[in-house]
Scaffold this active site. Structure first.
Site, PDB file in Angstrom:
ATOM      1  N   HIS A   1       0.180   2.507   8.623  1.00 33.79           N
ATOM      2  CA  HIS A   1      -0.632   2.081   7.408  1.00 33.79           C
ATOM      3  C   HIS A   1      -0.291   0.929   6.675  1.00 33.79           C
ATOM      4  CE1 HIS A   1      -3.040   5.955   7.333  1.00 33.79           C
ATOM      5  NE2 HIS A   1      -2.058   6.217   8.183  1.00 33.79           N
TER       6      HIS A   1
ATOM      7  N   ASP B   1      -0.398  -6.585   1.553  1.00 35.04           N
ATOM      8  CA  ASP B   1      -1.026  -4.973   1.631  1.00 35.04           C
ATOM      9  C   ASP B   1      -1.473  -4.675   2.869  1.00 35.04           C
ATOM     10  OD1 ASP B   1      -1.767  -2.713   0.748  1.00 35.04           O
ATOM     11  OD2 ASP B   1      -2.564  -3.450  -1.013  1.00 35.04           O
TER      12      ASP B   1
HETATM   13  C1  GDG Z   1      -1.377   2.655   1.661  1.00 34.94           C
HETATM   14  C2  GDG Z   1      -1.051   1.136   2.147  1.00 34.94           C
HETATM   15  C3  GDG Z   1      -3.536   1.059   2.904  1.00 34.94           C
HETATM   16  C4  GDG Z   1      -4.945   4.699  -7.134  1.00 34.94           C
HETATM   17  N1  GDG Z   1      -5.110   5.032  -8.265  1.00 34.94           N
HETATM   18  C5  GDG Z   1      -5.358   6.278  -8.655  1.00 34.94           C
HETATM   19  C6  GDG Z   1      -5.708   6.684  -7.410  1.00 34.94           C
HETATM   20  N2  GDG Z   1      -5.512   5.781  -6.460  1.00 34.94           N
HETATM   21  C7  GDG Z   1      -6.102   5.723  -5.049  1.00 34.94           C
HETATM   22  C8  GDG Z   1      -7.250   4.755  -4.835  1.00 34.94           C
HETATM   23  C9  GDG Z   1      -6.810   4.510  -3.236  1.00 34.94           C
HETATM   24  C10 GDG Z   1      -5.381   4.863  -2.998  1.00 34.94           C
HETATM   25  O1  GDG Z   1      -4.906   5.524  -4.111  1.00 34.94           O
HETATM   26  C11 GDG Z   1      -4.561   3.658  -2.888  1.00 34.94           C
HETATM   27  O2  GDG Z   1      -4.840   3.198  -1.499  1.00 34.94           O
HETATM   28  P1  GDG Z   1      -4.307   1.647  -1.213  1.00 34.94           P
HETATM   29  O3  GDG Z   1      -5.023   1.226  -0.056  1.00 34.94           O
HETATM   30  O4  GDG Z   1      -5.053   0.795  -2.277  1.00 34.94           O
HETATM   31  O5  GDG Z   1      -2.839   1.428  -1.145  1.00 34.94           O
HETATM   32  P2  GDG Z   1      -1.482   2.446  -0.821  1.00 34.94           P
HETATM   33  O6  GDG Z   1      -1.306   3.563  -1.378  1.00 34.94           O
HETATM   34  O7  GDG Z   1      -0.452   1.524  -1.141  1.00 34.94           O
HETATM   35  O8  GDG Z   1      -1.649   2.931   0.635  1.00 34.94           O
HETATM   36  C12 GDG Z   1      -2.462   0.487   2.144  1.00 34.94           C
HETATM   37  C13 GDG Z   1      -3.420   2.890   2.694  1.00 34.94           C
HETATM   38  O9  GDG Z   1      -2.143   3.181   2.887  1.00 34.94           O
HETATM   39  C14 GDG Z   1      -4.253   3.498   3.717  1.00 34.94           C
HETATM   40  O10 GDG Z   1      -3.911   3.210   4.956  1.00 34.94           O
HETATM   41  O11 GDG Z   1      -4.760   0.769   2.532  1.00 34.94           O
HETATM   42  O12 GDG Z   1      -2.306  -0.869   2.483  1.00 34.94           O
HETATM   43  O13 GDG Z   1      -0.173   0.553   1.557  1.00 34.94           O
HETATM   44  O14 GDG Z   1      -7.808   5.173  -2.563  1.00 34.94           O
HETATM   45  O15 GDG Z   1      -8.435   5.034  -5.228  1.00 34.94           O
HETATM   46  N3  GDG Z   1      -6.466   7.903  -7.079  1.00 34.94           N
HETATM   47  C15 GDG Z   1      -6.617   8.650  -8.258  1.00 34.94           C
HETATM   48  N4  GDG Z   1      -6.043   8.544  -9.305  1.00 34.94           N
HETATM   49  C16 GDG Z   1      -5.356   7.416  -9.718  1.00 34.94           C
HETATM   50  O16 GDG Z   1      -4.990   7.188 -10.623  1.00 34.94           O
HETATM   51  N5  GDG Z   1      -7.007   9.940  -7.731  1.00 34.94           N
END
Ligand code: GDG
Length: 468
Positions: A155, A363
């Site tokens: 990921h 990322d």
């Molecule tokens: C890893 C990789 C890859 C955020 N704040 C809240 C909340 N979120 C949710 C967002 C989004 C998720 O968390 C974050 O996903 P990301 O992709 O931006 O980042 P990582 O957590 O670092 O994830 C990344 C991912 O895995 C999937 O393969 O894309 O590159 O680092 O869905 O909406 N959700 C809630 N409250 C919040 O305050 N409920």
């Protein structure tokens, strides 16, 4: 077709609603096959002893969860996974801590979990392992005697070989990775990095079509960009809860334009640079003072890792300094909220935001970029400002693409987003939305599993498997 077995450090919680795109996608993958097994860490830390594996069943899906001991949590999870692998894979060698004991603990946990999982496997099963916590799980399953197909999806980014080789244990990790039959990455760039690393450092032969011959095995590599459940986010954005929470913020910011960031509080997300860029925007465009509000939602994560505490202090300081320079009686330029919100609320806020700021320094993919797009009003969409170093930039070229280290360019991109004519906003959004909907989470899951089926469907590794 045999069962699908998913192994991930954290799993969905048995018996509770599956929240979040990934949990839902993996759950769907299991239920679509009429059942299967989800294996991982329970999230519990037992004081000293291993308490064995806890089994439960929900709708023909079995959960098999094991606790970590405190020592394992420190060495495997906080130590090697989050203080060595995470920073190196995000190009932050400066923040990495390389500790032989942490690596030893990481291998022990992969071995223990591999043994536990092996005891649950049946002939015909297909195993899908997730992420940087389990880089050695495939090898441990092989060592335990498993010969069936194993796929792996990373990921987070696979960095350039010049960076990956900074990991003192990269040779052992490479040997472990070669025991997977299929290695999936977020982007073409990550896949190329991995192939180049294997060719330059392990004499791999690139056989074309993503196939590599290495360590006397043939493995397959490909990019499977992860997506979101776009329909769900669009629904949340206009749902009762989404709209009512957004309107609470709306009352405070009134008619001012909203610039929004949503990120786990992590040094890979480029938060200090983003705050600086917003400060620069106000410095350079004083006419915007009083007319634009930046809301940054940043739920804290991994607070027991030192680098994260430093980040939090830096963000508090930066937001405080910009606010004290520019705030007025009726306007605070930055509202920085170090807490999480329900998904409906986030979707409502995405829809309200004139500019979505997604500017990580690096990322794997970044799902927030895709969620922002999916939540927009097609008749009056906002503008996505996206880092060129987010994996999502490979698919979302119609965003305003920025270098997250270039504070001035980011400030200008925000300004451009705030002043962009509606026609251009609509045209860009249509292109972005097409990419987000076409490459949604269902597509990711189906593509990966089809590739894994092809490995398991009579095209096993061409040579015998050699143990390490
Ligand atoms: C890893 C990789 C890859 C955020 N704040 C809240 C909340 N979120 C949710 C967002 C989004 C998720 O968390 C974050 O996903 P990301 O992709 O931006 O980042 P990582 O957590 O670092 O994830 C990344 C991912 O895995 C999937 O393969 O894309 O590159 O680092 O869905 O909406 N959700 C809630 N409250 C919040 O305050 N409920």
């Amino acid at each position: 077709m045999g069962r699908l077995i998913i192994a991930s450090n954290r799993t969905a919680t048995p018996g509770e609603p599956k929240a979040g795109g990934l949990a839902v996608a993996l759950w769907d993958a299991l239920t679509e096959r009429g059942g299967g097994l989800w294996f991982g860490w329970s999230g519990e830390i037992s004081e000293r002893e291993h308490r064995g594996i806890r089994l439960s069943t929900e709708d023909a899906v079995e959960f098999a969860l094991a606790d970590l001991t405190e020592r394992e949590h420190d060495g495997y999870y906080l130590g090697y996974a989050n203080r060595a692998l995470w920073p190196v894979c995000h190009y932050r060698i400066d923040l990495a801590r390389f500790d032989d004991e942490h690596f030893e603990c990481y291998t022990q946990v992969n071995r223990r979990f591999g043994g536990l999982l092996h005891g649950l496997l049946r002939p015909g099963d297909e195993v899908w392992v997730h992420d940087y916590h389990f880089l050695l799980l495939g090898q441990e399953l092989r060592n335990a005697g498993w010969r069936g197909p194993i796929g792996f999806f990373l990921h987070i980014p696979f960095p350039a070989p010049e960076v990956f080789t900074a990991l003192p244990q990269h040779q052992r990790i490479a040997r472990g990775l070669a025991e997977f039959d299929l290695l999936g990455f977020q982007t073409v760039r990550d896949t190329r990095n991995f192939v180049r690393y294997m060719v330059e450092h392990h004499d791999a032969t690139d056989l074309g079509d993503g196939r590599l011959e290495v360590f006397d095995r043939i493995i397959r590599t490909a990019a499977f960009p992860i997506g979101i459940d776009a329909a769900e986010i669009a629904y949340f954005a206009t749902s009762e809860n989404g709209r009512s929470d957004a309107s609470r913020l709306g009352k405070i910011i009134e008619s001012r334009a909203l610039v929004l960031g949503v990120d786990r509080m992590d040094y890979s997300k480029g938060l200090p640079q983003r705050l600086q860029a917003f400060g620069r925007l106000l410095d350079d465009h004083q006419d915007l003072c009083g007319h634009v509000t930046f809301v940054q939602i940043a739920p804290p994560s991994r607070e027991d890792v030192g680098a994260y505490q430093d980040l939090r202090e830096e963000l508090d300081r930066l937001a405080g300094s910009i606010n004290s320079s520019y705030s007025d009686l009726d306007w605070t330029p930055i509202r920085y909220l170090a807490r999480g919100y329900p998904r409906e609320t986030l979707a409502g806020l995405y829809r309200m935001a004139r500019v979505g700021l997604v500017t990580p320094l690096y990322d794997g993919m970044n799902l927030v970029a895709k969620e922002y797009v999916a939540a927009q009003d097609p008749e009056d969409p906002g503008v996505l400002v996206l880092s060129e170093f987010a994996g999502a930039a490979e698919q979302l070229g119609a965003a305003l693409i920025v270098n997250p280290y270039d504070i001035t360019a980011m400030a200008e991109a925000i300004h451009r987003g705030l002043t962009m004519p509606k026609e251009e906003r609509c045209a860009r959004w249509r292109e972005l939305n097409e990419a987000v909907t076409r490459g949604d989470i269902g597509r990711w899951r189906r593509d990966f599993l089809a590739a894994l089926d092809a490995v398991g469907g009579g095209r096993p590794p061409l040579r015998g498997i050699r143990s390490a």
